[in-house]
Design an enzyme around this catalytic site. Structure first.
Site, PDB file in Angstrom:
ATOM      1  N   LYS A  30      -7.019   8.786   5.596  1.00  0.00           N
ATOM      2  CA  LYS A  30      -7.791   7.702   4.979  1.00  0.00           C
ATOM      3  C   LYS A  30      -6.674   6.671   4.154  1.00  0.00           C
ATOM      4  CE  LYS A  30      -8.414  10.728   0.795  1.00  0.00           C
ATOM      5  NZ  LYS A  30      -9.524  11.371  -0.216  1.00  0.00           N
ATOM      6  N   ARG A 122     -20.277  14.362  -5.064  1.00  0.00           N
ATOM      7  CA  ARG A 122     -20.057  13.043  -4.705  1.00  0.00           C
ATOM      8  C   ARG A 122     -20.965  12.527  -3.756  1.00  0.00           C
ATOM      9  NH1 ARG A 122     -13.927  12.460  -2.542  1.00  0.00           N
ATOM     10  NH2 ARG A 122     -14.660  13.710  -0.819  1.00  0.00           N
ATOM     11  N   TYR A 257      10.994  -6.444 -20.552  1.00  0.00           N
ATOM     12  CA  TYR A 257       9.877  -7.047 -21.297  1.00  0.00           C
ATOM     13  C   TYR A 257       9.473  -6.658 -22.740  1.00  0.00           C
ATOM     14  CZ  TYR A 257       9.182  -8.854 -16.522  1.00  0.00           C
ATOM     15  OH  TYR A 257       9.506  -9.377 -15.246  1.00  0.00           O
ATOM     16  N   MET A 304       8.737  -6.279 -13.494  1.00  0.00           N
ATOM     17  CA  MET A 304       8.019  -6.691 -12.117  1.00  0.00           C
ATOM     18  C   MET A 304       8.894  -6.259 -10.773  1.00  0.00           C
ATOM     19  SD  MET A 304       5.746  -9.944 -11.003  1.00  0.00           S
ATOM     20  CE  MET A 304       4.855  -9.794  -9.446  1.00  0.00           C
TER      21      MET A 304
END
Length: 358
Positions: A30, A122, A257, A304
């Site tokens: 998956k 689920r 940052y 980033m």
């Protein structure tokens, strides 16, 4: 210079063989095979002797069919494009009694696996009585083109939990269901429940009457729980970047940052590395180290497209910076709280990283 996602193909296949342990495995592929790539992973698993696959996406199941024309492919999610499922000979879960009665005519000719809900809640039939209701109604259905009940399955949601009794509870509930159905004469071509954690807790043996273990993360090189030795599962993946330059900074300087890192002492050297959260490096991963020239150095700030790593005078521009490899494994950081094995793998951005199969 650009950061690289690199996998050693032979190592990947050898690990799959070691995980398989001469048992029948259903390889979970998956989410683009945990971000390793469907084509690469399915072909490698076939070479390792695995010819049964499962995924949660119909689109992926169809892609697997093109790669592996003779494989058994099981779709863990219920879908509604029944023609596509039929045309591609895909097996599919039967997720509830409501779904069965609503779509049993549309399911004609499709191989279904009856799903037992168990503790995960689920999806699935809630009780053995619901499973028997489907079996009995199906037996009384005189339509020659009716659906084909080929499998029985569940998922163990607590197999990697050791300090609580839930795994034992869910396993026993499931074994009781399987034993009861088989003792009453029902037959299933495929019976599967074990994920990586359960498979290893059972010493890489199938549970009684099971045809396959449905294994994911171990096949991709990560241990499902920390008490397993690193020797039993091998990581073939390396994620690496490069030092762009080394900067001298002093005590009190802020780097990154929004005051991300305040320098603690004068004459600190920071390596600027060409990897960041845009490449899928988790912020929690950046609280730890990177390897440069065989030595671990602390990451100080994540941006980033870059990160800062505090280094010494031996580190220079163009040195290789490793975030993950055999000595700095995905599962190491899972157990340090960075995120699940699959979370770290899924985050990696294959649109920005160079992808390399060795």
């Amino acid at each position: 210079m650009t950061a690289i996602w690199s996998v050693n193909r032979q190592q990947f296949i050898d690990n799959a063989k070691k995980v398989r342990h001469n048992q029948n495995l259903m390889a979970v592929v998956k989410n683009n095979a945990y971000n390793y790539g469907l084509e690469f992973s399915v072909e490698a698993f076939l070479e390792a002797g695995i010819d049964t696959f499962s995924t949660t996406s119909l689109a992926e199941a169809i892609r697997v069919r093109k790669i592996a024309p003779n494989a058994t492919i099981f779709l863990m999610n219920a879908v509604y494009d029944f023609d596509a499922v039929r045309d591609n000979h895909i097996h599919m879960t039967l997720p509830s009694l409501t779904y069965y009665y609503q779509y049993k005519e549309e399911l004609q000719g499709i191989h279904v696996h009856l799903e037992f809900e168990n503790l995960l809640h689920r999806s699935g039939l809630k009780t053995i009585q619901e499973i028997k209701e489907v079996l009995e109604d199906h037996a009384n259905n005189q339509n020659e083109d009716k659906m084909i009940i080929s499998g029985l399955w569940t998922h163990f949601g607590y197999a990697d939990e050791f300090d609580v009794p839930e795994y034992g509870i869910e396993k026993q509930a499931w074994v009781d269901v399987v034993d009861a159905l088989l003792s009453e004469g029902y037959h299933f071509d495929l019976i599967h429940a074990q994920n990586s954690a359960s498979f290893y807790r059972e010493e890489q043996q199938l549970l009684p009457h099971h045809t396959h273990a449905r294994v994911g993360i171990a096949l991709y090189g990560s241990r499902p729980y920390s008490s397993l030795s690193e020797d039993v599962i091998s990581q073939s993946l390396t994620v690496k970047g490069n030092v762009i330059q080394v900067r001298d900074v002093n005590k009190g300087d802020y780097c990154g940052y929004s005051f991300a890192y305040e320098v603690e002492q004068d004459h600190t050297k920071l390596a600027v590395v060409d990897m960041g959260y845009g490449d899928g490096i988790l912020r929690t991963r950046a609280k730890h180290e990177a390897i440069i020239n065989g030595k671990r150095y602390p990451i100080k700030a994540l941006m980033m497209s870059h990160m800062f790593v505090a280094v010494d005078e031996t580190v220079t521009a163009q040195d290789e910076v490793i975030l993950y490899n055999e000595d700095m494994r995905i599962d190491e950081y899972t157990f340090k709280g960075v995120g699940a094995n699959s979370e770290q793998l899924s985050a990696l951005n294959h649109d920005s990283l160079i992808k390399e199969i060795r």
